[in-house]
Design a protein around this motif. Structure first.
Motif, PDB file in Angstrom:
ATOM      1  N   HIS A  42       0.807  -1.218   0.000  1.00 16.21           N
ATOM      2  CA  HIS A  42       0.000   0.000   0.000  1.00 16.21           C
ATOM      3  C   HIS A  42       0.847   1.280   0.000  1.00 16.21           C
ATOM      4  CE1 HIS A  42      -3.595   2.393   0.720  1.00 16.21           C
ATOM      5  NE2 HIS A  42      -2.959   3.008   1.711  1.00 16.21           N
ATOM      6  N   ARG A  67      -6.529  -3.546   4.844  1.00 17.41           N
ATOM      7  CA  ARG A  67      -7.959  -3.308   4.639  1.00 17.41           C
ATOM      8  C   ARG A  67      -8.179  -2.270   3.526  1.00 17.41           C
ATOM      9  NH1 ARG A  67      -9.151  -2.492  10.702  1.00 17.41           N
ATOM     10  NH2 ARG A  67      -9.082  -4.619  11.428  1.00 17.41           N
ATOM     11  N   GLU A  68      -7.442  -1.164   3.569  1.00 17.92           N
ATOM     12  CA  GLU A  68      -7.602  -0.109   2.570  1.00 17.92           C
ATOM     13  C   GLU A  68      -7.266  -0.604   1.165  1.00 17.92           C
ATOM     14  OE1 GLU A  68      -5.522   3.504   3.463  1.00 17.92           O
ATOM     15  OE2 GLU A  68      -6.205   3.457   5.559  1.00 17.92           O
ATOM     16  N   SER A  69      -6.221  -1.400   1.044  1.00 18.86           N
ATOM     17  CA  SER A  69      -5.771  -1.853  -0.264  1.00 18.86           C
ATOM     18  C   SER A  69      -6.660  -2.953  -0.830  1.00 18.86           C
ATOM     19  CB  SER A  69      -4.330  -2.347  -0.173  1.00 18.86           C
ATOM     20  OG  SER A  69      -3.839  -2.701  -1.430  1.00 18.86           O
ATOM     21  N   GLU A  70      -7.088  -3.873   0.026  1.00 20.95           N
ATOM     22  CA  GLU A  70      -7.884  -5.007  -0.448  1.00 20.95           C
ATOM     23  C   GLU A  70      -9.387  -4.751  -0.347  1.00 20.95           C
ATOM     24  OE1 GLU A  70      -6.486  -8.424   1.680  1.00 20.95           O
ATOM     25  OE2 GLU A  70      -4.604  -8.458   0.578  1.00 20.95           O
ATOM     26  N   GLY A  71      -9.787  -3.696   0.318  1.00 15.19           N
ATOM     27  CA  GLY A  71     -11.201  -3.377   0.438  1.00 15.19           C
ATOM     28  C   GLY A  71     -11.948  -4.345   1.333  1.00 15.19           C
ATOM     29  N   ALA A  72     -11.269  -4.958   2.267  1.00 10.93           N
ATOM     30  CA  ALA A  72     -11.930  -5.925   3.159  1.00 10.93           C
ATOM     31  C   ALA A  72     -12.277  -5.319   4.493  1.00 10.93           C
ATOM     32  CB  ALA A  72     -11.025  -7.129   3.373  1.00 10.93           C
TER      33      ALA A  72
END
Length: 72
Positions: A42, A67-72
């Motif tokens: 990221h 979380r920010e990079s994978e959208g999870a």
């Protein structure tokens, strides 16, 4: 008497000089191995692989970046 004192001073100097030149045996030195470094997917920060958070796309420096990079 002066000769005896001079001889003792010279012997002490030689002893200290020899003592300073000694190299410790290889087995006694602490061997430090370099840790493998990874790059955060990221933000690009490099960190030790043991501290990284693994995700689908690679390694991250924190859970928040994963979380920010994978959208999870």
């Amino acid at each position: 008497m002066k000769l005896l004192v001079l001889l003792l001073v010279i012997l002490a100097a030689v002893w200290l000089w020899q003592r300073g030149r000694r190299v410790p045996p290889p087995g006694r030195r602490a061997e430090r191995k370099a840790l493998p470094m990874v790059r955060c997917h990221h933000c690009g920060v490099h960190l030790p692989g043991s501290d990284a958070v693994n995700g689908r796309d690679g390694a991250y420096c924190s859970v928040a970046h994963r979380r920010e990079s994978e959208g999870a």
